[in-house]
Design an enzyme around this catalytic site. Structure first.
Site, PDB file in Angstrom:
ATOM      1  N   LYS A 116       0.817  -1.224   0.000  1.00  0.00           N
ATOM      2  CA  LYS A 116       0.000   0.000   0.000  1.00  0.00           C
ATOM      3  C   LYS A 116       0.841   1.260   0.000  1.00  0.00           C
ATOM      4  O   LYS A 116       0.607   2.157  -0.797  1.00  0.00           O
ATOM      5  CB  LYS A 116      -0.875   0.060   1.257  1.00  0.00           C
ATOM      6  N   ARG A 130      -9.903   1.974   8.764  1.00  0.00           N
ATOM      7  CA  ARG A 130      -9.557   0.628   9.197  1.00  0.00           C
ATOM      8  C   ARG A 130     -10.702  -0.042   9.935  1.00  0.00           C
ATOM      9  O   ARG A 130     -10.610  -1.217  10.269  1.00  0.00           O
ATOM     10  CB  ARG A 130      -8.375   0.701  10.138  1.00  0.00           C
ATOM     11  N   ARG A 153      11.040  -5.645   5.746  1.00  0.00           N
ATOM     12  CA  ARG A 153      10.809  -4.261   5.325  1.00  0.00           C
ATOM     13  C   ARG A 153      11.730  -3.277   6.051  1.00  0.00           C
ATOM     14  O   ARG A 153      11.900  -3.347   7.254  1.00  0.00           O
ATOM     15  CB  ARG A 153       9.349  -3.901   5.635  1.00  0.00           C
ATOM     16  N   ARG A 185      10.885  -0.272  11.030  1.00  0.00           N
ATOM     17  CA  ARG A 185       9.890   0.485  11.776  1.00  0.00           C
ATOM     18  C   ARG A 185       9.778  -0.102  13.182  1.00  0.00           C
ATOM     19  O   ARG A 185       9.788  -1.304  13.349  1.00  0.00           O
ATOM     20  CB  ARG A 185       8.542   0.406  11.063  1.00  0.00           C
ATOM     21  N   ARG A 218      -1.066  -6.943  14.005  1.00  0.00           N
ATOM     22  CA  ARG A 218      -1.673  -6.002  13.056  1.00  0.00           C
ATOM     23  C   ARG A 218      -2.322  -6.758  11.912  1.00  0.00           C
ATOM     24  O   ARG A 218      -3.374  -6.362  11.404  1.00  0.00           O
ATOM     25  CB  ARG A 218      -0.622  -5.021  12.538  1.00  0.00           C
TER      26      ARG A 218
HETATM   27  P1  AMP Z   1       0.349   1.681   9.381  1.00  0.00           P
HETATM   28  O1  AMP Z   1       1.551   2.505   9.076  1.00  0.00           O
HETATM   29  O2  AMP Z   1      -0.805   1.990   8.494  1.00  0.00           O
HETATM   30  O3  AMP Z   1       0.636   0.221   9.457  1.00  0.00           O
HETATM   31  O4  AMP Z   1      -0.125   2.117  10.857  1.00  0.00           O
HETATM   32  C1  AMP Z   1       0.729   1.940  11.976  1.00  0.00           C
HETATM   33  C2  AMP Z   1      -0.087   1.950  13.268  1.00  0.00           C
HETATM   34  O5  AMP Z   1      -0.759   3.209  13.425  1.00  0.00           O
HETATM   35  C3  AMP Z   1      -1.201   0.932  13.335  1.00  0.00           C
HETATM   36  O6  AMP Z   1      -0.734  -0.346  13.763  1.00  0.00           O
HETATM   37  C4  AMP Z   1      -2.134   1.566  14.356  1.00  0.00           C
HETATM   38  O7  AMP Z   1      -1.637   1.418  15.674  1.00  0.00           O
HETATM   39  C5  AMP Z   1      -2.047   3.033  13.981  1.00  0.00           C
HETATM   40  N1  AMP Z   1      -3.038   3.394  12.942  1.00  0.00           N
HETATM   41  C6  AMP Z   1      -2.775   3.806  11.671  1.00  0.00           C
HETATM   42  N2  AMP Z   1      -3.904   4.059  10.995  1.00  0.00           N
HETATM   43  C7  AMP Z   1      -4.919   3.783  11.842  1.00  0.00           C
HETATM   44  C8  AMP Z   1      -6.331   3.830  11.729  1.00  0.00           C
HETATM   45  N3  AMP Z   1      -6.941   4.199  10.572  1.00  0.00           N
HETATM   46  N4  AMP Z   1      -7.069   3.487  12.821  1.00  0.00           N
HETATM   47  C9  AMP Z   1      -6.486   3.116  13.975  1.00  0.00           C
HETATM   48  N5  AMP Z   1      -5.157   3.034  14.142  1.00  0.00           N
HETATM   49  C10 AMP Z   1      -4.368   3.365  13.101  1.00  0.00           C
END
Ligand code: AMP
Length: 220
Positions: free
Chosen positions: A15, A90, A129, A163, A174
């Site tokens: 993504k 999400r 990653r 990360r 996740r």
């Molecule tokens: P990502 O980079 O999209 O994998 O997001 C990293 C972390 O940020 C996730 O594991 C959540 O803890 C938080 N997060 C990101 N986007 C959301 C969302 N739309 N709703 C809730 N938590 C989020």
């Protein structure tokens, strides 16, 4: 009319990589809640600290907080003609809130490409990653998309890092959360007729080609 794209896919489906490419091709801002939350890492407020703790565990940030962050980002002028959402929505309440936010200016989610990837492949990709320590849009994968020099960003020469929330435990959590809380959104968008399924288990170039076709954007 604007062009609002929601990129869906499990963590590791590409993504972020595809959103960065699309941002260039479509000339639309990339709105990623994970990136917005990570940018709060250095803030000392109790809310920012709480968000970092939630992310480290691999849990979801509460809907109300997430929606507020998106509301503020969408209010910026560059998002008036459209945006590419990555990692948002999400949950169903977030999807409904996004519809309401866009409806305030007569807009709607136009298309939802879904980068489909199996759970096993997602886990394998996340553990390999690496991202640039200067600009998190520069993302590499030591197996599928390695940097030219090990540990160094091709674009700006900065050191690469994993990360902080890409530990195997947090990543597995996740991914499970995706199938539990986010996968129901596929039905939600399917019913609206905007979902486009794309096989993410192929090269970056092949996935980009399918994405551009789904969005009716010329490849060059
Ligand atoms: P990502 O980079 O999209 O994998 O997001 C990293 C972390 O940020 C996730 O594991 C959540 O803890 C938080 N997060 C990101 N986007 C959301 C969302 N739309 N709703 C809730 N938590 C989020």
């Amino acid at each position: 009319m604007g062009m609002y794209i929601v990129l869906m896919g499990v963590q590791g489906s590409g993504k972020g990589t595809q959103a960065a490419i699309l941002t260039q091709k479509a000339g639309l801002p990339h709105i990623t809640t994970g990136g917005l939350f990570r940018a709060m890492e250095s803030q000392e407020t109790p809310l920012a600290q709480e968000i970092q703790a939630i992310m480290k565990r691999g849990d979801l940030v509460p809907d109300a907080t997430t929606i507020q962050v998106v509301r503020e980002r969408l209010a910026q002028p560059d998002a008036a003609r459209g945006a590419i959402f990555d990692g948002f929505p999400r949950t169903l309440p977030q999807a409904e809130a996004l519809d309401k936010l866009l409806a305030e200016t007569g807009q709607a989610v136009n298309v939802v490409p879904y980068l489909k990837l199996s759970r096993d492949e997602a886990i394998s990709r996340i553990s390999s990653r690496w991202e640039c320590s200067l600009d998190p849009h520069h993302v590499y994968n030591v197996k599928t998309n390695p940097p030219k020099v090990v540990g160094v960003c091709d674009i700006d020469g900065a050191a690469l890092r994993q990360r902080p929330d890409d530990t195997p435990e947090a990543a597995a959590k996740r991914i499970d959360t995706f199938y539990e809380k986010t996968a129901p959104l596929l039905d939600f968008y399917q019913r609206k007729g905007v979902l486009r399924e794309i096989d993410a288990n192929r090269s970056i170039e092949q996935v980009t080609a399918d994405l551009l076709a789904a969005l009716n954007i010329p490849a060059r």
